[in-house]
Design an enzyme around this catalytic site. Structure first.
Site, PDB file in Angstrom:
ATOM      1  N   SER A 129      -3.787   5.819  -1.792  1.00  0.00           N
ATOM      2  CA  SER A 129      -4.519   4.758  -2.484  1.00  0.00           C
ATOM      3  C   SER A 129      -4.515   3.476  -1.661  1.00  0.00           C
ATOM      4  O   SER A 129      -3.551   3.190  -0.933  1.00  0.00           O
ATOM      5  CB  SER A 129      -3.820   4.502  -3.817  1.00  0.00           C
ATOM      6  N   TYR A 153       4.260   3.061  -9.177  1.00  0.00           N
ATOM      7  CA  TYR A 153       3.139   3.952  -8.841  1.00  0.00           C
ATOM      8  C   TYR A 153       2.824   3.857  -7.346  1.00  0.00           C
ATOM      9  O   TYR A 153       2.738   4.858  -6.634  1.00  0.00           O
ATOM     10  CB  TYR A 153       1.892   3.591  -9.668  1.00  0.00           C
ATOM     11  N   LYS A 157       3.115   6.560  -3.836  1.00  0.00           N
ATOM     12  CA  LYS A 157       2.116   6.842  -2.784  1.00  0.00           C
ATOM     13  C   LYS A 157       2.725   6.591  -1.398  1.00  0.00           C
ATOM     14  O   LYS A 157       2.555   7.393  -0.480  1.00  0.00           O
ATOM     15  CB  LYS A 157       0.870   5.977  -2.979  1.00  0.00           C
TER      16      LYS A 157
END
Ligand code: NAD
Ligand code: UFG
Length: 347
Positions: A129, A153, A157
């Site tokens: 992302s 979050y 990644k």
């Protein structure tokens, strides 16, 4: 002979659109998804859209952390590659439930990688992302920029990107492409598949769409005092079908003998503000979107958009659609499916 691809999280927003493009491109696709944030109706719709080619799709309701169930999927089919979408993605939720995010995203990925290695499948495309760029010092963001994570979050990644780099360093048989998505929006032009978030949407366009169909009274604009053209946040919105096609380009790239563990941005290279996006959606839908100006959302960044050069040169891929098409297709999906996959009297 057509290739077998395992798609984890293939019932989700990006996954379902990618599965359709894969089928249309002649791939055989196996989807595993625990349906925690998706509906099996998405898979049925993909089958309808794929027509004859739907015979090349199978679905297993499996959680990636269920090693035995995953093992059975790998025992049944020899995969040429895996596209790994499965993961939790709500930034705010990740702050409140970090262990849920570390468990689901990290353990799920590690179990997947171990099972792939055990079955000799070492070709992977992973959903990273633009969140890994944090608040970039300048734009456009190139793949070489320093990385940062602002929440659990984003940290999953970053960790997974690092895990993939380590894995490749440990074993040169691995070929891995890390795709850093910017802001995927819109829907398939048929209006049959699209984004169907559970509960109140966190992201801009799903929220705008719910205002347009009367499920929400107004859009809250998070911040209008940024140093941007109109004071609102600027992002790189990319049509979901362009993003899906980027995965096919990445799969092709995996057969390049020179590939190790490579990173590519998938964006358009164009920055659009919240107010510009709302205006484009109002034009496409003919609906007025009432606005409520509010303070900045914690953790938000001012301006993020992609450098698209590397993907253009090395993947031979470039986004085709602009915000007009994104809004047109978002509205087509919303008006046909006001309650997403649970809508009555579909289409
Ligand atoms: P989504 O929630 O629609 O799809 C993810 C799918 O994975 C869902 O169908 C969910 O049920 C499934 N899943 C989650 N955990 C699982 C597990 N342990 N086992 C099996 N299935 C599981 O999300 P999306 O927007 O399609 O995103 C796909 C991927 O792309 C995610 O990894 C996300 O973090 C990443 N990504 C998304 C965006 C975005 O804005 N949508 C941006 C950048 C990156
Ligand atoms: N925004 C509003 N009101 C809303 C929702 C969003 O004004 O109700 C604004 C935000 O402040 C931001 C812009 O709209 O300026 C876009 O916000 P999104 O939530 O749609 O997208 P983000 O760029 O904040 O984050 C998304 C995903 C992340 C991902 C990131 C980069 O949610 O998971 O894109 O890919 F990491």
């Amino acid at each position: 002979m057509s290739k077998n691809v395992l798609v984890t999280g293939g019932a989700g927003y990006i996954g379902s659109h990618t599965v359709l493009q894969l089928l249309l491109d002649g791939y055989r696709v196996v989807v595993v998804d625990n349906l925690d944030n998706s509906s099996d109706v998405a898979i049925e719709r993909v089958e309808e859209l794929a027509g004859e080619l739907a015979k090349n799709l199978s679905f297993h309701k499996v959680d990636l952390r269920d090693r035995q169930a995953l093992e059975e999927v790998f025992a049944e089919t020899k995969f040429d590659a895996v596209i790994h979408f499965a993961g939790l993605k709500a930034v705010g939720e990740s702050v409140h439930k970090p262990l849920l995010y570390y468990d689901n995203n990290l353990i799920g990925t590690i179990t997947l990688l171990e099972t792939m290695a055990a079955h000799g499948c070492k070709n992977l495309v992973f959903s990273s992302s633009a969140t890994v760029y944090g608040w970039p010092k300048e734009v456009p963001c190139t793949e070489e920029f320093p990385l940062a994570a602002a929440n659990p979050y984003g940290r999953t990644k970053l960790f997974i990107e690092e895990i993939c780099q380590d894995l490749r360093r440990s074993d040169s048989e691995w070929k891995i492409i890390l795709l850093r998505y910017f802001n995927p929006v819109g829907a398939h032009p048929s209006g049959y598949i699209g984004e169907d978030p559970r509960g109140t949407p966190n992201n801009l366009m799903p929220f705008v769409q719910q205002v347009a169909i009367g499920r929400q009274p107004a859009l809250t604009v998070f911040g209008n005092n940024y140093s941007t053209k109109d004071g609102t946040g600027v992002r790189d919105y990319i049509h979901i079908v362009d993003l899906a096609d980027g995965h096919i380009a990445a799969l092709r790239k995996l057969s390049d003998p020179k590939i190790g563990c490579e990173v590519y941005n998938l964006g358009t290279g164009k920055g659009t503000s919240v107010l510009e996006m709302v205006a484009a959606f109002e034009k496409a839908s003919g609906k007025k979107i009432p606005l409520v100006m509010a303070g900045r959302r914690p953790g938000d960044v001012e301006t993020v958009y992609a450098s698209t050069k590397k993907a253009e040169h090395e993947l031979n891929w470039k986004a085709k659609y602009g915000i007009e098409e994104m809004c047109r297709d978002q509205w087509n999906w919303a008006s046909k499916n006001p309650y997403g996959y649970a809508s009555p009297n579909l289409n």
